[in-house]
Design a protein around this motif. Structure first.
Motif, PDB file in Angstrom:
ATOM      1  N   LEU A 124      38.891  28.113  43.337  1.00 24.17           N
ATOM      2  CA  LEU A 124      39.201  29.372  42.649  1.00 24.17           C
ATOM      3  C   LEU A 124      38.035  29.868  41.797  1.00 24.17           C
ATOM      4  CD1 LEU A 124      42.927  28.946  41.503  1.00 24.17           C
ATOM      5  CD2 LEU A 124      42.023  30.077  43.545  1.00 24.17           C
ATOM      6  N   SER A 125      36.825  29.522  42.166  1.00 27.22           N
ATOM      7  CA  SER A 125      35.682  29.908  41.335  1.00 27.22           C
ATOM      8  C   SER A 125      35.458  31.407  41.291  1.00 27.22           C
ATOM      9  CB  SER A 125      34.406  29.222  41.849  1.00 27.22           C
ATOM     10  OG  SER A 125      34.130  29.607  43.186  1.00 27.22           O
ATOM     11  N   SER A 126      35.959  32.159  42.262  1.00 25.55           N
ATOM     12  CA  SER A 126      35.753  33.607  42.271  1.00 25.55           C
ATOM     13  C   SER A 126      36.872  34.355  41.553  1.00 25.55           C
ATOM     14  CB  SER A 126      35.661  34.126  43.710  1.00 25.55           C
ATOM     15  OG  SER A 126      36.863  33.884  44.412  1.00 25.55           O
ATOM     16  N   ALA A 155      32.105  41.187  35.604  1.00 28.86           N
ATOM     17  CA  ALA A 155      32.568  40.181  36.567  1.00 28.86           C
ATOM     18  C   ALA A 155      31.511  39.805  37.603  1.00 28.86           C
ATOM     19  CB  ALA A 155      33.848  40.658  37.244  1.00 28.86           C
ATOM     20  N   PRO A 156      30.761  40.768  38.174  1.00 29.94           N
ATOM     21  CA  PRO A 156      29.748  40.374  39.166  1.00 29.94           C
ATOM     22  C   PRO A 156      28.683  39.433  38.603  1.00 29.94           C
ATOM     23  CG  PRO A 156      30.192  42.728  39.303  1.00 29.94           C
ATOM     24  CD  PRO A 156      30.867  42.235  38.052  1.00 29.94           C
ATOM     25  N   ARG A 162      37.938  38.546  41.505  1.00 36.60           N
ATOM     26  CA  ARG A 162      39.378  38.597  41.292  1.00 36.60           C
ATOM     27  C   ARG A 162      39.663  38.296  39.825  1.00 36.60           C
ATOM     28  NH1 ARG A 162      38.373  39.629  45.862  1.00 36.60           N
ATOM     29  NH2 ARG A 162      39.569  39.188  47.769  1.00 36.60           N
ATOM     30  N   LEU A 163      40.523  39.089  39.206  1.00 33.66           N
ATOM     31  CA  LEU A 163      40.945  38.843  37.835  1.00 33.66           C
ATOM     32  C   LEU A 163      42.467  38.706  37.816  1.00 33.66           C
ATOM     33  CD1 LEU A 163      38.745  41.436  35.886  1.00 33.66           C
ATOM     34  CD2 LEU A 163      38.282  39.003  36.272  1.00 33.66           C
ATOM     35  N   LEU A 209      38.169  43.152  42.766  1.00 35.91           N
ATOM     36  CA  LEU A 209      36.928  43.887  42.546  1.00 35.91           C
ATOM     37  C   LEU A 209      36.083  43.854  43.805  1.00 35.91           C
ATOM     38  CD1 LEU A 209      36.169  42.283  39.080  1.00 35.91           C
ATOM     39  CD2 LEU A 209      37.311  44.467  39.501  1.00 35.91           C
ATOM     40  N   ALA A 210      35.000  44.589  43.784  1.00 36.07           N
ATOM     41  CA  ALA A 210      34.084  44.589  44.921  1.00 36.07           C
ATOM     42  C   ALA A 210      33.495  43.193  45.114  1.00 36.07           C
ATOM     43  CB  ALA A 210      32.967  45.599  44.702  1.00 36.07           C
ATOM     44  N   ASP A 211      33.284  42.814  46.358  1.00 40.46           N
ATOM     45  CA  ASP A 211      32.671  41.513  46.634  1.00 40.46           C
ATOM     46  C   ASP A 211      31.285  41.438  46.012  1.00 40.46           C
ATOM     47  OD1 ASP A 211      34.859  40.720  48.083  1.00 40.46           O
ATOM     48  OD2 ASP A 211      34.016  41.297  50.020  1.00 40.46           O
TER      49      ASP A 211
END
Length: 247
Positions: A124-126, A155-156, A162-163, A209-211
């Protein structure tokens, strides 16, 4: 575990442009604990019919039991945060390179946000589960909104797309704040919360969010997450209650 946080952000831009945001250091432990504990005095955290005075008395009684502890034996601890607990939470954010942000207004700490939730779940690191708390006299003035927007825009930098916020179902104020910020329903955990003899649902609100590009530089993340006190040894989570998302 995420606890309820009564917020009423009716004037989201009232002071948000005047706030300063910075990484938390262990010097912030006293303010972090005080702001967190203030949220425990009233509903939706306290049961129906409990006055703020009675709630404050309960917090003081419980805090006296844990004031010198940085951890408790209860896995799902529901209670106030000691200064040692707050210090450990700050150190854990630094160790796991998770942002913990302090909001100040003219030198006064008015709120904070953490992102330690779910850090121990594989793969779940992202995704960050966010937490935020606002000092009582600053609620309804845009502090929570500013903290959330900061995490969204940054976030980037932390390679996150993902939040997630886990919110008690009767915390209408925080549900409203998050939805206005663009979070949408990701489901719920029926009856998952048991506190003071009352069951509540846990509402899951999330944002995609955007990748993050593969070649995205993350040097800013190192500067922000590592600021303050340097590396600390690995440690277990003192209390999931200390990393409550704006529920």
């Amino acid at each position: 575990m995420s606890l309820a946080l009564p917020l009423a952000e009716k004037n989201a831009n009232a002071i948000s442009d005047l706030l300063s945001l910075r990484p938390a250091t262990t010097q912030d432990a006293t303010s972090v604990a005080a702001i967190y504990n203030a949220s425990l005095r009233t509903q939706p955290y306290q049961p129906d019919g409990v006055s703020e005075t009675d709630g404050a008395r309960w917090v003081a009684e419980q805090l006296a039991k844990v004031k010198d502890k940085d951890a408790v034996k209860d896995a799902n601890y529901i209670g106030p945060m000691s200064v040692p607990m707050a210090k450990l939470q700050i150190e854990l954010h630094q160790f796991y390179r998770r942002p913990m942000v302090i909001a100040t207004q003219r030198g006064e700490t008015v709120g904070w946000m953490g992102s330690l939730g779910l850090h121990d779940r594989p793969g779940l690191s992202s995704l960050f589960e966010l937490s935020y708390y606002v000092a009582p006299r600053w609620r309804g003035r845009g502090v929570g909104t500013r903290l959330i927007k900061h995490l969204i825009t940054q976030a980037p930098v932390w390679r996150v797309d993902r939040l997630l916020a886990m919110v008690w179902s009767d915390n209408a104020a925080s549900l409203s704040v998050l939805r206005r910020a663009g979070f949408s329903s990701w489901g719920e955990l029926p009856g998952a919360i048991t506190a003071f003899g009352k069951r509540r649902d846990m509402v899951l609100l999330g944002m995609t969010l955007a990748d993050v590009p593969r070649d995205f530089e993350d040097t800013q993340a190192a500067d922000f997450a590592g600021a303050g006190d340097g590396d600390v040894p690995a440690a277990g989570d003192a209390s999931h209650a200390t990393d409550a998302a704006a529920p």
